[in-house]
Design an enzyme around this catalytic site. Structure first.
Site, PDB file in Angstrom:
ATOM      1  N   LYS A 121       0.733  -1.094  -0.040  1.00 51.21           N
ATOM      2  CA  LYS A 121      -0.050  -0.035   0.061  1.00 51.21           C
ATOM      3  C   LYS A 121       0.777   1.083  -0.040  1.00 51.21           C
ATOM      4  O   LYS A 121       0.373   2.366  -0.540  1.00 51.21           O
ATOM      5  CB  LYS A 121      -0.942   0.081   1.128  1.00 51.21           C
ATOM      6  CG  LYS A 121      -2.051  -0.718   1.096  1.00 51.21           C
ATOM      7  CD  LYS A 121      -3.225  -0.497   1.960  1.00 51.21           C
ATOM      8  CE  LYS A 121      -4.498  -1.323   1.663  1.00 51.21           C
ATOM      9  NZ  LYS A 121      -5.484  -1.378   2.904  1.00 51.21           N
ATOM     10  N   LYS A 204      -4.278 -10.704  -6.151  1.00 51.73           N
ATOM     11  CA  LYS A 204      -5.641 -11.356  -5.893  1.00 51.73           C
ATOM     12  C   LYS A 204      -6.865 -10.576  -6.202  1.00 51.73           C
ATOM     13  O   LYS A 204      -6.359  -9.242  -6.654  1.00 51.73           O
ATOM     14  CB  LYS A 204      -5.449 -11.275  -4.496  1.00 51.73           C
ATOM     15  CG  LYS A 204      -5.821 -10.073  -3.542  1.00 51.73           C
ATOM     16  CD  LYS A 204      -5.569 -10.343  -1.975  1.00 51.73           C
ATOM     17  CE  LYS A 204      -5.861  -8.634  -1.768  1.00 51.73           C
ATOM     18  NZ  LYS A 204      -5.935  -8.383  -0.369  1.00 51.73           N
ATOM     19  N   LYS A 207     -11.017  -5.388  -3.730  1.00 44.81           N
ATOM     20  CA  LYS A 207     -11.965  -4.116  -3.828  1.00 44.81           C
ATOM     21  C   LYS A 207     -11.306  -2.865  -4.482  1.00 44.81           C
ATOM     22  O   LYS A 207     -11.910  -1.946  -4.868  1.00 44.81           O
ATOM     23  CB  LYS A 207     -13.017  -3.830  -2.815  1.00 44.81           C
ATOM     24  CG  LYS A 207     -12.059  -4.127  -1.331  1.00 44.81           C
ATOM     25  CD  LYS A 207     -12.976  -3.775  -0.032  1.00 44.81           C
ATOM     26  CE  LYS A 207     -13.089  -4.568   0.925  1.00 44.81           C
ATOM     27  NZ  LYS A 207     -11.852  -4.752   1.843  1.00 44.81           N
TER      28      LYS A 207
HETATM   29  P1  TYM Z   1     -10.222  -7.062   4.108  1.00 41.93           P
HETATM   30  O1  TYM Z   1     -11.089  -6.005   4.235  1.00 41.93           O
HETATM   31  O2  TYM Z   1      -9.221  -6.507   3.047  1.00 41.93           O
HETATM   32  O3  TYM Z   1     -10.806  -8.395   3.575  1.00 41.93           O
HETATM   33  C1  TYM Z   1     -11.855  -8.885   4.490  1.00 41.93           C
HETATM   34  C2  TYM Z   1     -11.589 -10.572   4.260  1.00 41.93           C
HETATM   35  O4  TYM Z   1     -11.856 -11.124   3.024  1.00 41.93           O
HETATM   36  C3  TYM Z   1     -10.535 -11.952   2.714  1.00 41.93           C
HETATM   37  N1  TYM Z   1     -10.261 -11.492   1.353  1.00 41.93           N
HETATM   38  C4  TYM Z   1     -10.170 -12.656   0.557  1.00 41.93           C
HETATM   39  N2  TYM Z   1     -10.409 -13.885   0.677  1.00 41.93           N
HETATM   40  C5  TYM Z   1     -10.206 -14.591  -0.457  1.00 41.93           C
HETATM   41  N3  TYM Z   1      -9.686 -14.054  -1.521  1.00 41.93           N
HETATM   42  C6  TYM Z   1      -9.531 -12.650  -2.062  1.00 41.93           C
HETATM   43  N4  TYM Z   1      -9.386 -12.338  -3.079  1.00 41.93           N
HETATM   44  C7  TYM Z   1      -9.667 -11.870  -0.643  1.00 41.93           C
HETATM   45  N5  TYM Z   1      -9.923 -10.583  -0.738  1.00 41.93           N
HETATM   46  C8  TYM Z   1     -10.194 -10.536   0.679  1.00 41.93           C
HETATM   47  C9  TYM Z   1      -9.573 -11.104   3.655  1.00 41.93           C
HETATM   48  O5  TYM Z   1      -8.458 -12.284   3.803  1.00 41.93           O
HETATM   49  C10 TYM Z   1     -10.217 -11.105   4.867  1.00 41.93           C
HETATM   50  O6  TYM Z   1     -10.396 -12.312   5.734  1.00 41.93           O
HETATM   51  N6  TYM Z   1      -6.940  -6.544   7.713  1.00 41.93           N
HETATM   52  C11 TYM Z   1      -8.174  -7.121   7.449  1.00 41.93           C
HETATM   53  C12 TYM Z   1      -9.468  -6.635   8.258  1.00 41.93           C
HETATM   54  C13 TYM Z   1      -9.312  -6.779   9.641  1.00 41.93           C
HETATM   55  C14 TYM Z   1      -9.437  -7.892  10.405  1.00 41.93           C
HETATM   56  C15 TYM Z   1      -9.148  -7.508  11.731  1.00 41.93           C
HETATM   57  C16 TYM Z   1      -9.701  -9.256  10.130  1.00 41.93           C
HETATM   58  C17 TYM Z   1      -9.046  -5.809  10.805  1.00 41.93           C
HETATM   59  N7  TYM Z   1      -9.070  -6.337  12.045  1.00 41.93           N
HETATM   60  C18 TYM Z   1      -9.457  -8.596  12.883  1.00 41.93           C
HETATM   61  C19 TYM Z   1      -9.477 -10.322  11.039  1.00 41.93           C
HETATM   62  C20 TYM Z   1      -9.549  -9.962  12.321  1.00 41.93           C
HETATM   63  C21 TYM Z   1      -8.458  -6.703   5.979  1.00 41.93           C
HETATM   64  O7  TYM Z   1      -7.927  -5.594   5.517  1.00 41.93           O
HETATM   65  O8  TYM Z   1      -9.392  -7.438   5.336  1.00 41.93           O
END
Ligand code: TYM
Length: 344
Positions: A121, A204, A207
């Site tokens: 990022k 990957k 969004k």
């Molecule tokens: P985020 O918002 O990017 O994504 C949310 C969840 O979706 C999963 N994910 C995917 N899984 C499979 N294929 C993909 N292409 C894909 N894109 C996203 C992510 O692995 C995630 O599980 N840092 C985290 C958010 C967060 C969090 C937490 C998660 C903040 N605090 C505490 C768990 C526990 C994030 O940016 O996810």
């Protein structure tokens, strides 16, 4: 060692999603679908829309407010039931931000610079990004450990952040001579832990990808879904009978994995049916299962979105329940660290 510590904690699942853009098929298969499946099992389930994480890069306030509600609608449309799980937005439970500060004093700066998500990022701009973007993983550890969560379902891309969460828990326990935090287990399971871009099998699905054709959004209608799948990058070879033969064909492998995740089959079961066929046959079949799985979700999301006041009431109730779990754990953490408690 982690097993020994963890046995002292009641089973509790926590996970979160950023409302930094519309949610995608990757979020659904890697996270939401599994969040719903984990409910009512042995563990308490707590799910969070992590709005404090989203603002580590600038967000338009009006758009952010709408996306928080839209994310809540997506959780519920995907089957997260606010009666069975706690569903809330992070900024409403102040324990997250407070615990993050405490962890800023435990985590080391070098740990943060090593995070691949930060490197991706920040790019070459490491001096000019927000301090929050660097400290982000300490807030994520706070999200999890403020509930003493024992397991966290996520996609593959969050693995490194969960390792850091475990490091923070272990260092805190060690530095203060306590067994206050569990060493949380990542739950990275199934065939859709890393759904790839439809335009580039090495990236990957995200969004934040500038190309909308690279992803399926949970708000896409049936025609858009079918069109994006039809245009997905593939190769000219027919499909083999087994997944091993797809190891050097990332785009093909991705589409087969998506199919399997949508229909709850194994990729080999899917290939057994399509062996010898090309993408001319496979893509329409995939579009059909994708539309069948996603249209009810898109429809339910729209229904929830039609009543924002109801979404807000559900999130308010979830926040109060989350707060009741988090605050005593935060207070105990402060006691352990020697922060004098002067108010009852
Ligand atoms: P985020 O918002 O990017 O994504 C949310 C969840 O979706 C999963 N994910 C995917 N899984 C499979 N294929 C993909 N292409 C894909 N894109 C996203 C992510 O692995 C995630 O599980 N840092 C985290 C958010 C967060 C969090 C937490 C998660 C903040 N605090 C505490 C768990 C526990 C994030 O940016 O996810």
């Amino acid at each position: 060692m982690s097993d020994q510590i963890n046995a002292q904690f009641r089973p509790r699942i926590f996970s979160g999603i950023q409302p930094s853009g519309g949610l995608t098929l990757g979020n659904y298969l890697g996270a939401l679908k599994r969040f719903a499946a984990l409910q009512g099992d042995k563990a308490e389930t707590i799910y969070c829309i992590v709005d404090l994480h989203a603002i580590t890069v600038w967000q338009d306030p009006e758009v952010l407010r709408a996306r928080i509600r839209e994310a809540a609608a997506a959780f519920m449309a995907a089957g997260v039931d606010p009666a069975q799980s706690i569903l809330f937005n992070q900024s409403q439970v102040s324990a997250h931000a407070e615990m993050a500060w405490l962890f800023n004093t435990v985590a080391r700066v070098g740990w943060m610079y090593r995070m691949t998500q930060f490197k991706d990022k920040a790019g070459k701009n490491t001096e000019n990004v927000s301090l929050g973007l660097l400290a982000y993983p300490a807030l994520m550890a706070a999200d999890i450990l403020t509930y003493q969560a024992t397991a966290v379902p996520v996609g593959e891309d969050q693995k490194q952040h969960l390792e850091l969460t475990r490091d923070i828990a272990a260092k805190f326990n060690h530095d203060y001579g306590v067994e206050h935090f569990p060493i949380t287990e990542p739950l990275i399971e199934g065939v859709a832990t890393r759904v790839m871009s439809l335009r580039d099998g090495s990236k990957k699905m995200s969004k934040s990808d500038p190309s909308d054709a690279s992803r399926i959004n949970l708000t896409d209608d049936a025609d858009t879904i079918a069109q994006k799948i039809r245009k997905a990058r593939t190769d000219a070879e027919p499909l083999p009978g087994q997944m091993d033969a797809l190891k050097d064909r990332p785009e093909a492998k991705n589409l087969v994995n998506i199919y399997a995740a949508l229909t709850d089959e194994t990729p080999d079961q899917v290939l057994a049916r399509f062996e010898g066929q090309g993408f001319g046959a496979f893509k329409p079949a995939l579009a059909e299962v994708a539309v069948e799985a996603l249209s009810p979700i898109t429809r339910r999301m729209a229904e929830f979105m039609a009543d924002p006041a109801q979404i807000d009431a559900i999130l308010a109730d979830g926040s109060a329940r989350a707060d009741a779990v988090a605050t005593p754990i935060l207070e105990r953490t402060k006691d352990i660290m020697g922060l004098l408690r002067t108010r009852a």
